[in-house]
Design an enzyme around this catalytic site. Structure first.
Site, PDB file in Angstrom:
ATOM      1  N   TYR A 235       1.283  -0.869   0.247  1.00  0.00           N
ATOM      2  CA  TYR A 235      -0.259  -0.033  -0.219  1.00  0.00           C
ATOM      3  C   TYR A 235       0.413   1.318  -0.112  1.00  0.00           C
ATOM      4  CZ  TYR A 235      -2.616   3.974   2.112  1.00  0.00           C
ATOM      5  OH  TYR A 235      -3.393   4.896   2.249  1.00  0.00           O
TER       6      TYR A 235
ATOM      7  N   HIS B 294     -10.296   0.094  11.284  1.00  0.00           N
ATOM      8  CA  HIS B 294      -9.404   0.984  12.362  1.00  0.00           C
ATOM      9  C   HIS B 294      -9.737   1.134  13.303  1.00  0.00           C
ATOM     10  CE1 HIS B 294      -9.370   3.220   8.163  1.00  0.00           C
ATOM     11  NE2 HIS B 294      -8.162   2.773   8.669  1.00  0.00           N
TER      12      HIS B 294
END
Ligand code: UFG
Length: 336
Positions: A142, A190
């Site tokens: 990423y 998250h």
């Protein structure tokens, strides 16, 4: 008034930026494939083109249909863990979509471009806080995909005069303080939304990824930055790009909080315990990531309004408590 194309404008950070643009009187066209984005996060009166950025013909149609003063590019694959299971997809998709979009913008004569970049560019940092001169060394596909995207944009500037701003976000968190938007990922990975969901009984028990880091309480430290402050940074860099130069900024509050401190804050704000257990470290997690925001402050006048972790958690909690199913079932659009 200006007109901007916003990719991923129905997603978490993108939607908060769209709202800020609309509130200051700008016109916005969104391209979003709604894989992660939500139709209900698009303000009334904002054009939503449901399309994949890989569809270059559609992209060309959008640029032919409107004249834009700038492009803000949020749409991307963004899960670090997933990127290590499917690295080539991450690098191919994020890079080719960014460069295809930049190419379409250049062809249309639109030479202002803002890229959502990431602290993941810095991998395991050598010193803290992390400023813009820090060594770039992603430890995930990423992060690599965003670094390659930044580099592609540098060539586009050199050859075609495309002016870009790369904003390296630290940990985006919180929700619109007026409660119009919030964070709704599927799957949610998250920390802050997971801890809130656990406290509200809307999600499973939280697992703390590692308690043996070299930090005061043994858990990882991150720089959580409020999504509304992040949105404000985008508005400010658009003005810097008007001055005619490309820029790169690290965007964080400059202070870090541990996973335990986040859990404590969620408990205080919600008034409920956060059911949690400790687990092993998550591969690729640096112990501490904290931004230096000096350059951003000095060059744009940016000052975070919601720097306190308490404010970040309070706004995130308010939105989730009011929307236990997230955007699902919310037919009505956001009123700016
Ligand atoms: N954490 C847990 N349990 C969880 C989820 C997270 O303990 O269930 C911990 C993580 O180990 C980390 C902290 O909480 O220490 C924050 O984790 P997040 O997954 O919320 O965020 P990351 O720091 O991993 O990722 C963020 C952005 C990425 C970006 C990265 C840069 O979401 O896009 O910062 O390192 F790449």
């Amino acid at each position: 008034m200006a007109r901007f194309l916003v990719t991923g404008g129905a997603g978490y950070v993108g939607s908060h930026v769209v709202l800020a643009l609309v509130e200051r009187g700008d016109e916005v066209v969104i391209i979003d494939d709604l894989r992660q984005g939500h139709r209900a996060a698009v303000p009334e009166g904002v054009e939503l083109v449901v399309a994949d950025l890989a569809d270059r013909a559609r992209l060309a149609e959008v640029f032919a249909g409107w004249k834009f003063d700038g492009v803000l590019h949020f749409a991307a694959l963004s899960l670090v863990g997933e990127s290590m299971r499917d690295p080539l997809r991450y690098i191919t998709e994020n890079l080719s979509n960014t460069l295809g979009l930049a190419d379409a913008a250049i062809r249309a004569g639109c030479l202002r471009f803002v890229l959502s970049s990431t602290a993941a560019l810095f991998g395991f940092p050598e010193r803290l806080p992390i400023d813009e001169a820090a060594r770039l060394g992603p430890v995930s596909a990423y992060g690599e995909s965003k670094l390659m995207a930044e580099r592609g944009l540098e060539w586009a500037e050199q050859v075609h005069g495309l002016r870009s701003a790369s904003l390296r976000y630290f940990n985006a968190a919180g929700a619109d303080p007026k409660g119009r938007l919030g964070e709704d990922h599927n799957p949610e990975t998250h920390l802050i939304p997971l801890a809130i969901n656990a406290a509200l009984g809307l999600g499973p028990e939280l697992t703390v990824f590692g308690t043996d880091y070299d930090t005061p309480d043994g858990t990882c430290i991150r720089d959580y930055v409020h999504v509304t402050d992040l949105a404000d940074a985008h508005l400010r860099v658009l003005d810097v790009l008007n001055e005619g130069r490309s820029v790169r900024y690290n965007v964080g509050n400059g202070s870090g909080y541990s996973v335990r401190e986040v859990i404590d804050t969620v408990q205080r704000v919600t008034g409920r315990p956060v059911p949690h257990r400790t687990g092993p470290r998550r591969p690729g997690d640096p112990a501490v990531l904290v931004a230096s925001n000096t350059r951003l402050r000095e060059e744009t006048g940016w000052t975070p309004r919601y720097a306190a972790l308490e404010d970040i958690v309070r706004t995130a909690h308010a939105w989730r408590a009011a929307h236990p199913n997230g955007f699902r079932g919310n037919a009505s659009q956001v009123a700016a």
